[in-house]
Each structure stands twice: as C-alpha cells, then as structure tokens.
Design an enzyme around this catalytic site. Structure first.
Site, PDB file in Angstrom:
ATOM      1  N   GLY A 298      21.057 108.246  23.079  1.00  0.00           N
ATOM      2  CA  GLY A 298      21.630 108.449  21.757  1.00  0.00           C
ATOM      3  C   GLY A 298      22.289 109.800  21.601  1.00  0.00           C
TER       4      GLY A 298
ATOM      5  N   CYS B 294      15.585 106.602  29.780  1.00  0.00           N
ATOM      6  CA  CYS B 294      16.254 105.503  30.479  1.00  0.00           C
ATOM      7  C   CYS B 294      16.613 105.878  31.906  1.00  0.00           C
ATOM      8  CB  CYS B 294      17.506 105.079  29.701  1.00  0.00           C
ATOM      9  SG  CYS B 294      18.397 103.723  30.492  1.00  0.00           S
TER      10      CYS B 294
ATOM     11  N   CYS C 215      14.651 102.631  32.307  1.00  0.00           N
ATOM     12  CA  CYS C 215      15.509 101.529  32.755  1.00  0.00           C
ATOM     13  C   CYS C 215      15.962 101.647  34.206  1.00  0.00           C
ATOM     14  CB  CYS C 215      16.765 101.435  31.880  1.00  0.00           C
ATOM     15  SG  CYS C 215      16.568 101.810  30.146  1.00  0.00           S
TER      16      CYS C 215
ATOM     17  N   LYS D 175      13.106 101.744  36.928  1.00  0.00           N
ATOM     18  CA  LYS D 175      12.450 100.428  36.846  1.00  0.00           C
ATOM     19  C   LYS D 175      13.292  99.362  37.524  1.00  0.00           C
ATOM     20  CE  LYS D 175      13.246  98.152  33.170  1.00  0.00           C
ATOM     21  NZ  LYS D 175      13.303  97.775  31.736  1.00  0.00           N
TER      22      LYS D 175
ATOM     23  N   GLY E  82       2.790  93.981  26.912  1.00  0.00           N
ATOM     24  CA  GLY E  82       4.159  94.038  26.423  1.00  0.00           C
ATOM     25  C   GLY E  82       5.125  94.062  27.581  1.00  0.00           C
ATOM     26  N   TYR E  83       6.398  94.406  27.293  1.00  0.00           N
ATOM     27  CA  TYR E  83       7.391  94.294  28.355  1.00  0.00           C
ATOM     28  C   TYR E  83       7.140  95.277  29.495  1.00  0.00           C
ATOM     29  CZ  TYR E  83      10.024  98.385  26.637  1.00  0.00           C
ATOM     30  OH  TYR E  83      10.414  99.644  26.274  1.00  0.00           O
TER      31      TYR E  83
ATOM     32  N   GLU F 292       6.400  93.956  33.341  1.00  0.00           N
ATOM     33  CA  GLU F 292       7.357  94.400  34.362  1.00  0.00           C
ATOM     34  C   GLU F 292       6.642  95.106  35.504  1.00  0.00           C
ATOM     35  OE1 GLU F 292      11.445  95.019  31.718  1.00  0.00           O
ATOM     36  OE2 GLU F 292      10.106  96.728  32.059  1.00  0.00           O
TER      37      GLU F 292
ATOM     38  N   VAL G  86     -10.124  97.389  25.467  1.00  0.00           N
ATOM     39  CA  VAL G  86     -10.577  98.509  26.290  1.00  0.00           C
ATOM     40  C   VAL G  86     -11.166  99.595  25.394  1.00  0.00           C
ATOM     41  CG1 VAL G  86      -9.900 100.297  27.920  1.00  0.00           C
ATOM     42  CG2 VAL G  86      -8.871  98.011  28.074  1.00  0.00           C
TER      43      VAL G  86
ATOM     44  N   LEU H  23      16.190 100.080  22.178  1.00  0.00           N
ATOM     45  CA  LEU H  23      16.884  99.712  23.407  1.00  0.00           C
ATOM     46  C   LEU H  23      17.993 100.725  23.679  1.00  0.00           C
ATOM     47  CD1 LEU H  23      17.303  95.883  22.721  1.00  0.00           C
ATOM     48  CD2 LEU H  23      15.651  96.937  24.274  1.00  0.00           C
TER      49      LEU H  23
ATOM     50  N   VAL I 217      16.509  92.009  27.426  1.00  0.00           N
ATOM     51  CA  VAL I 217      16.028  91.418  28.676  1.00  0.00           C
ATOM     52  C   VAL I 217      14.731  92.101  29.081  1.00  0.00           C
ATOM     53  CG1 VAL I 217      16.502  91.330  31.158  1.00  0.00           C
ATOM     54  CG2 VAL I 217      18.264  90.628  29.548  1.00  0.00           C
TER      55      VAL I 217
ATOM     56  N   HIS J 284      29.033  74.091  37.734  1.00  0.00           N
ATOM     57  CA  HIS J 284      28.007  73.363  38.487  1.00  0.00           C
ATOM     58  C   HIS J 284      28.093  73.719  39.965  1.00  0.00           C
ATOM     59  CE1 HIS J 284      25.249  70.080  39.382  1.00  0.00           C
ATOM     60  NE2 HIS J 284      26.071  69.712  40.349  1.00  0.00           N
TER      61      HIS J 284
ATOM     62  N   GLU K 118      24.443  76.257  33.394  1.00  0.00           N
ATOM     63  CA  GLU K 118      25.063  75.049  32.840  1.00  0.00           C
ATOM     64  C   GLU K 118      24.120  74.320  31.882  1.00  0.00           C
ATOM     65  OE1 GLU K 118      25.515  71.523  35.541  1.00  0.00           O
ATOM     66  OE2 GLU K 118      24.624  72.878  37.031  1.00  0.00           O
TER      67      GLU K 118
END
Length: 471
Positions: free
Chosen positions: A15, A42, A47, A50, A175-176, A180, A230, A309, A341, A436, A441
C-alpha cells in the site's frame, strides 16, 4: 534537507509503495518511511516466498506421479538449504528493484520507525517531518496467543527463517496460512498435524471448499485435530507438546507454527497524538475513500481490517493518489467481488458470496456444482479432486459467487472474476464455447445441482464427455 512533503507514506509495503509511487508520478514531493526492507510482508515474509515454496511442493507431487505416466523419477530428501537459498536470492532481487525504483521515482526514503507528533508531523529516529497528507500503511504482524509456553512456537515469520526442514510439525490454525503451510510441508516430506479450535478448515469459505480440501489433506497424510483449543505449549522429553483446555495432549513435535491470524501493526505509532481513532484490536477504521477520522490522514491495507490482500492495498494506494493529486475526486476501491486464492494443495479460488451468504441475502438462489478428477491425474494413483460451484441469484440467474478447488483454479479464476464483475449471468457462461479438454470448461457447461444424495460427476479419459451417476 527540506523536511516538508506533499505526502508521507508510513510503511514500505504494497500500500505504501503504491501511493508513494503514484503520487510521485503526479509530480508531488513524496517520502516513504520504512524500518526494514522495502516490499513489506508480501515480498519478504508472505506471498512471494510462500509461492516459491508452493511451487517446490507442486514439483514434489509431480515427481511422485511421474512413474504412473511412464517417467522415471525418484524423490530424495528435500534439499531445504538449496531451496531456501534460491528463494532468498529471488527476494533480494525484488528488494533491490524497489530500492532502485524508489530512488529513480524521486521518492525520499526515510529509514526508521515513525511516530505521530500531531496531525501533520511525524518523528523518525529523532527527526521530525511534516506533510499535507499522511498515508498509514504499516501492514500486520502474526498473532501469538498469550498462553503458557507460547514462545516454543514460531510464526509465519519464523517459518521463513527456518534453515532446516522440520520433521514433525504441528500447525495451529486452520485459516489460509495454516492450510498453505500444511500442504507445503507435507509435500516436501514433513509429518504434519493441523490443529485448530474451529470445527472445519477455512471456516469462512464456502462449505464445499472446506469439505473437499480437508478430504484431500487427509489423502496426502496430513492429520487434523479440529475442535482442539490450545491452552499452552510445553517442552517434554519427546519434543514440544500441545495441551488442550480439556486436558488432551499432543506430543513429540520438533516444530510448532502459530497460524492463528494477524493483527494490525499500529502499535508504537502514537496515533492518539494526531487524534486518529482506532479500535481495541488496533484497526484504523476508514470510509470507502481510505479517509480516517482526521482530515489529511489516510489508512491503507491490512490495518483497515478490510479485505487484507496485496492487490487490494495496491489498488487503494493508487486510487488514493489519483483522488488527492490526479483530479479524480471519485477514485476509490470497489470492495465488492474481490477474487482471492489460497495456495493449498489443491489450490482454491473464490469470489463473491458463499452459498449460505447468498441464501441469506437473496430470495431466489440457484446453485450449480460439479466434482471430478481432472485429466492431470488420469493415470496417477494420487489424483486430487476438483470441485466447482456457481451461486446465482434472481430470475436472470446473475452469478454472485464462484467457488473452485482443484489444480489450476488459481489461474483460471481471474477471467471469470472479470465476467462476474461485469454482471455475467449463467446464460452468458452457457453461451460461451468451452475450451476442451481443460478443467475450466466445466464453468461454462455446469448443470443444475441435484437434491441429495449429490450426483458424482465423472470425465471419460477418452472423450471428456460428462456423464452423471446417481449417488
């Protein structure tokens, strides 16, 4: 040195860099304050590192599957030292890029930690600076709960500081970040237990995503202990133990990782000296234009508690600069339908409302779902499931939610997020000729979800034609 600026950005992450860069492009005198490396979480502890680790894990999965496709490959012990060295060299190149870019952009870099003196003045390492506009973008920090023995665990920052691969890991938090790290470590050969108070992984995501992901985690050998509160960590003869509030104990871990969330990094800024309102948890509330309660002071990114994000922080910074200096008074971020994502194994992509949220907000909701094993795993004994859901509202069936889990969904979501942002309906997707054979698809050929029991969707390896079989 002239110590007055048109804009000072406090924080050299996504930012802060974005607002400083754009303001300088508008010809303004700009400074950025940062006590560490440019790029923020990040680039340095989020990000970017990672994603490097995630790619390494994907390659490990590919080696595991190679023999099933007739390719000779044998996986040895992960060379953690080489992986980390390569990752850190890549990050250093990004750091150097930003160092040079800031100089080339004419932005003045001020090294150190800022604190407010008043609404137009900050102090950094004993020197004072003033500005017409000040943007706070100091990001977040990992949370470590105040429980006995908490220091025996490491945070995400500690994970990226590991010089050797842990062998038996407990990750606290579903969480994410938790899922991950669990996927990466397990793929690279660690024994992993995911421990969480929540009743399901990724509890804020659509139920389908949580259900599919936890099933895939179990198939990969990741143990989960959900509903485990915990209460403390302890050093034992076997290793590090996790003690639960109900008396349960999990023991024998060589590494414990706290992944229970992040807190706004606003402590030490002395925001009260400028009259800036904050919440008890350190969040700086703003309106949709990033204004705090003090005119001329703005907040960006994670410290606002709104959609934490990297691309959101960048967009907020750029739009703020355009509003302040680019004669664009209505420039601001639209926080609706922001795609995101999770780089789990398999990855997750989501945008818009979950099915539950849609049913709470809309009177007519139609849901389309499919689940299958993609051709990438046609010959593999370790095939991962792909599942997709479209959530539509109203008679026109406008798409209000897209939820994906499976190989490559992280790449395919971006284009569909554009369509959804433009107001796409299910009919618009149906009118699109599919590519395809690819998993994407399915998003333009999906059929109406049937009542329980759920149908099972299969793909013919030869023709790719979809057929359904009652559960």
């Amino acid at each position: 040195m002239n110590t007055h600026f048109d804009l000072i950005a406090i924080g050299g992450g996504s930012g802060g860099l974005a607002v400083a860069e754009r303001a300088a492009q508008y010809g303004k005198r700009v400074a950025i304050v940062e006590s560490r490396k440019l790029g923020g979480t990040c680039v340095n502890n989020g990000c970017v590192p990672k994603k490097i680790m995630w790619y390494a894990a994907n390659l490990a999965h590919a080696v595991d599957d190679a023999a099933d496709f007739g390719i000779s490959a044998t996986r040895e012990i992960t060379d953690w030292e080489k992986l980390v060295a390569g990752r850190e060299a890549y990050i250093s190149r990004i750091n150097r890029y930003w160092d040079n870019y800031v100089v080339d952009s004419g932005v003045v870099r001020i090294d150190g930690t800022a604190r407010f003196i008043d609404a137009r003045t900050i102090e950094v390492e004993g020197r004072r600076y003033t500005a017409d506009h000040i943007a706070i973008a100091t990001g977040g920090r990992p949370i470590v709960p105040p429980v006995p023995g908490a220091a025996l665990g490491i945070t995400s920052d500690g994970f990226f500081a590991l010089t050797a691969q842990p062998r038996n890991v407990a990750i606290i938090g579903a969480g994410y970040i938790g899922v991950e790290f669990a996927g990466v470590l397990r793929a690279l050969g660690s024994t992993v237990t995911l421990v969480a108070l929540e009743g399901r992984v990724l509890e804020h995501f659509d139920d389908m995503i949580s259900d599919v992901l936890v099933g895939e985690m179990h198939k990969q050998g990741i143990a989960t202990r959900l509903g485990f509160q915990v209460a403390g960590l302890a050093q034992t003869a076997q290793g590090i133990a996790l003690d639960a509030s109900d008396g349960q104990r999990l023991d024998g871990f060589d590494t414990v990782i706290w992944a229970v969330g992040r807190a706004p990094n606003t402590h030490g800024l002395d925001l009260h000296n400028a009259g800036i309102e904050t919440r008890a948890n350190g969040i700086v509330p703003t309106d949709e234009a990033q204004n705090t309660n003090v005119p001329g002071i703005y907040a960006l990114g994670d410290i606002t508690g709104r959609t934490p994000l990297t691309p959101v922080a960048i967009a907020a910074g750029r739009r703020l600069a355009a509003r302040l200096f680019g004669d664009q008074p209505d420039s601001r971020v639209d926080y609706t339908n922001v795609p995101s994502v999770v780089f789990s194994h398999p990855p997750i992509g989501t945008v818009g409302l979950t099915e539950q949220q849609a049913r709470e907000r809309h009177s007519k909701v139609t849901v389309y779902k499919t689940e299958f094993t993609p051709m990438r795993h046609a010959l593999s004994a370790h095939g991962m499931t792909t599942a997709m859901k479209l959530v539509c509202s109203g008679e026109r069936e406008q798409v209000v939610g897209i939820h994906l889990v499976g190989d490559n969904v992280d790449e395919m979501l971006q284009g569909f997020a554009v369509a959804m942002k433009m107001g796409a309906t299910k009919a618009d997707l149906d009118a699109t000729i599919p590519i395809h054979p690819v998993s994407a698809e399915e998003l333009v050929t999906m059929k109406l979800a049937e009542p329980e029991p759920e149908p099972q969707t299969h793909h013919s390896v030869d023709s790719g034609v979809e057929w359904r079989e009652a559960g």
